[in-house]
Write a protein that holds these residues in place. Structure first.
Motif, short mmCIF file in Angstrom:
data_model
loop_
_atom_site.label_atom_id
_atom_site.label_comp_id
_atom_site.label_asym_id
_atom_site.label_seq_id
_atom_site.Cartn_x
_atom_site.Cartn_y
_atom_site.Cartn_z
N PHE A 156 1.02 -1.17 -0.10
CA PHE A 156 0.00 0.05 -0.01
C PHE A 156 0.84 1.44 -0.16
O PHE A 156 0.60 2.23 -0.92
CB PHE A 156 -0.94 -0.01 1.30
CG PHE A 156 -2.01 1.20 1.23
CD1 PHE A 156 -3.42 0.86 0.62
CD2 PHE A 156 -1.66 2.21 1.63
CE1 PHE A 156 -4.38 1.66 0.53
CE2 PHE A 156 -2.51 3.21 1.50
CZ PHE A 156 -4.10 3.16 1.15
N ASN A 157 1.93 1.11 0.82
CA ASN A 157 2.77 2.36 0.94
C ASN A 157 3.79 2.38 -0.40
O ASN A 157 4.12 3.51 -0.61
CB ASN A 157 3.64 2.43 2.27
CG ASN A 157 2.67 2.72 3.44
OD1 ASN A 157 2.01 3.75 3.11
ND2 ASN A 157 3.03 2.11 4.64
N LYS A 158 3.95 1.44 -0.87
CA LYS A 158 4.97 1.47 -2.13
C LYS A 158 4.27 1.96 -3.26
O LYS A 158 4.95 2.49 -3.85
CB LYS A 158 5.42 0.03 -2.33
CG LYS A 158 6.44 -0.27 -3.52
CD LYS A 158 6.82 -1.57 -3.63
CE LYS A 158 7.81 -1.58 -4.75
NZ LYS A 158 8.25 -3.22 -5.00
N LEU A 159 3.03 1.78 -3.56
CA LEU A 159 2.38 2.30 -4.57
C LEU A 159 1.88 3.68 -4.49
O LEU A 159 1.74 4.20 -3.40
CB LEU A 159 0.99 1.30 -4.75
CG LEU A 159 1.31 -0.14 -5.08
CD1 LEU A 159 0.27 -0.95 -5.33
CD2 LEU A 159 2.07 -0.22 -6.52
N LYS A 160 1.70 4.38 -5.49
CA LYS A 160 1.07 5.57 -5.76
C LYS A 160 -0.36 5.24 -5.53
O LYS A 160 -1.06 4.44 -5.72
CB LYS A 160 1.27 6.25 -7.06
CG LYS A 160 2.82 6.27 -7.31
CD LYS A 160 2.86 7.02 -8.59
CE LYS A 160 4.30 7.40 -9.30
NZ LYS A 160 4.27 7.94 -10.47
N ARG A 161 -1.26 6.71 -4.79
CA ARG A 161 -2.41 6.41 -4.47
C ARG A 161 -3.39 6.06 -5.57
O ARG A 161 -4.28 5.38 -5.64
CB ARG A 161 -2.84 7.61 -3.82
CG ARG A 161 -2.26 8.14 -2.58
CD ARG A 161 -2.44 7.25 -1.23
NE ARG A 161 -2.30 7.44 -0.03
CZ ARG A 161 -1.07 6.85 0.50
NH1 ARG A 161 -0.64 6.12 0.08
NH2 ARG A 161 -0.70 7.11 1.77
N GLN A 162 -2.95 6.58 -6.83
CA GLN A 162 -3.75 6.30 -7.95
C GLN A 162 -3.61 4.82 -8.16
O GLN A 162 -4.72 4.37 -8.78
CB GLN A 162 -3.22 7.14 -9.10
CG GLN A 162 -4.09 7.03 -10.46
CD GLN A 162 -3.81 8.14 -11.44
OE1 GLN A 162 -2.98 8.86 -11.33
NE2 GLN A 162 -4.41 7.88 -12.54
N GLU A 163 -2.55 4.30 -8.25
CA GLU A 163 -2.40 2.78 -8.40
C GLU A 163 -3.13 1.94 -7.48
O GLU A 163 -3.70 0.67 -7.74
CB GLU A 163 -0.78 2.48 -8.47
CG GLU A 163 -0.04 3.07 -9.32
CD GLU A 163 1.36 2.92 -9.19
OE1 GLU A 163 2.27 2.42 -10.41
OE2 GLU A 163 2.02 3.06 -7.98
N VAL A 164 -3.09 2.21 -6.26
CA VAL A 164 -4.16 1.56 -5.25
C VAL A 164 -5.55 1.62 -5.49
O VAL A 164 -6.18 0.72 -5.52
CB VAL A 164 -3.80 2.21 -3.75
CG1 VAL A 164 -4.78 1.71 -2.69
CG2 VAL A 164 -2.27 1.97 -3.19
N SER A 165 -5.86 2.90 -5.87
CA SER A 165 -7.29 3.06 -6.28
C SER A 165 -7.72 2.14 -7.48
O SER A 165 -8.59 1.43 -7.50
CB SER A 165 -7.55 4.45 -6.78
OG SER A 165 -7.30 5.50 -5.67
N PHE A 166 -6.65 2.29 -8.58
CA PHE A 166 -6.79 1.08 -9.63
C PHE A 166 -7.00 -0.09 -9.12
O PHE A 166 -7.95 -0.97 -9.75
CB PHE A 166 -5.84 1.27 -10.73
CG PHE A 166 -5.76 0.60 -11.81
CD1 PHE A 166 -6.61 0.91 -12.80
CD2 PHE A 166 -4.90 -0.58 -11.96
CE1 PHE A 166 -6.82 -0.22 -13.87
CE2 PHE A 166 -5.27 -1.54 -13.07
CZ PHE A 166 -6.01 -1.12 -13.90
N MET A 167 -6.15 -0.62 -8.21
CA MET A 167 -6.06 -2.09 -7.92
C MET A 167 -7.14 -2.46 -7.15
O MET A 167 -7.97 -3.53 -7.35
CB MET A 167 -4.98 -2.25 -6.90
CG MET A 167 -3.74 -2.35 -7.54
SD MET A 167 -2.23 -2.46 -6.32
CE MET A 167 -2.92 -3.88 -5.39
N LEU A 168 -7.92 -1.48 -6.54
CA LEU A 168 -9.08 -1.70 -5.71
C LEU A 168 -10.49 -1.44 -6.33
O LEU A 168 -11.28 -1.66 -5.76
CB LEU A 168 -8.84 -1.03 -4.19
CG LEU A 168 -8.05 -1.25 -3.24
CD1 LEU A 168 -7.83 -0.42 -2.01
CD2 LEU A 168 -7.86 -2.72 -2.87
#
Length: 221
Positions: free
Chosen positions: A165-177
């Motif tokens: 979660f901390n490694k990824l950019k927030r936009q990438e987390v949003s995309f994943m979820l």
């Protein structure tokens, strides 16, 4: 990287004796893959069972509109292959697998592996345990995609995979979820207000793991 050393470092083979590791190496190959390369595509048939020695893999599918649907990550020291039967030597690929980092894969001839090890009841219990873990992982994906709301999705990922979660950019987390970036921002503020987490220099820190767990525990679990 040395093949024998790579095999011995994998938890799956930790119970093997030195002679058995040497035997396994005769039916194995160690393959290096660059970042962003594809290990396999959905619907491919493989004859080898695969383990990730080092690196990181993204598992995903496409929906009917050709949108990428993230499923999960495979981390080093893990079995990659998804087996549905030990009687069939062909391994069906249910999804796509792409390397997120430069990686090393151990590829083992499945037919010979069964003959040399499973038929002698060597590693059989380990294989069952690994397949059960993958089944639990699938249950978590079903919950995430079909049951969890946005808050539960974010809390679940922070609880189970804070480093990613901390490694990824927030936009990438949003995309994943599969949520909007604005929604992710609101959820993080909500979890901060209730004391579950804190955010320092854009990094999430868990303050109350029990509180965080209660956010998704009982929702489809």
């Amino acid at each position: 990287m040395d093949k024998l050393k790579s095999i011995s470092q994998l938890d799956f083979f930790s119970e093997l004796k030195e002679k058995e590791i040497e035997e396994l190496s005769t039916i194995s190959n160690l393959i290096t893959y660059p970042k962003n390369s594809i290990l396999y595509y959905e619907d491919e048939i493989k004859e080898n069972i695969l383990f990730l020695v080092d690196g990181l893999i993204k598992i995903y599918k496409y929906d009917k509109f050709e949108n990428e649907i993230f499923l999960y990550h495979i981390y080093k020291n893990s079995m990659i292959s998804e087996l549905t039967s030990v009687n069939n030597s062909s391994i069906y690929c249910f999804s796509n697998a792409e390397f997120v980092e430069d990686s090393i894969v151990l590829s083992i001839n499945f037919e010979k592996f069964k003959e040399m090890f499973l038929s002698r009841n060597i590693l059989s219990i380990k294989l069952i345990e690994t397949l059960l873990e993958k089944t639990h992982q699938l249950q978590c994906i079903v919950n995430r995609e079909l049951v969890f709301d946005s808050t539960a999705k974010v809390a679940f990922m922070i609880y189970n995979d804070l480093a990613m979660f901390n490694k990824l950019k927030r936009q990438e987390v949003s995309f994943m979820l599969h949520i909007q970036p604005e929604t992710l921002s609101r959820v993080l503020k909500k979890l901060t207000r209730n004391g579950s987490i804190a955010i320092e220099k854009s990094e999430v820190i868990v303050l109350n793991k029990e509180q965080l767990e209660s956010t998704f525990r009982g929702v489809g679990i």
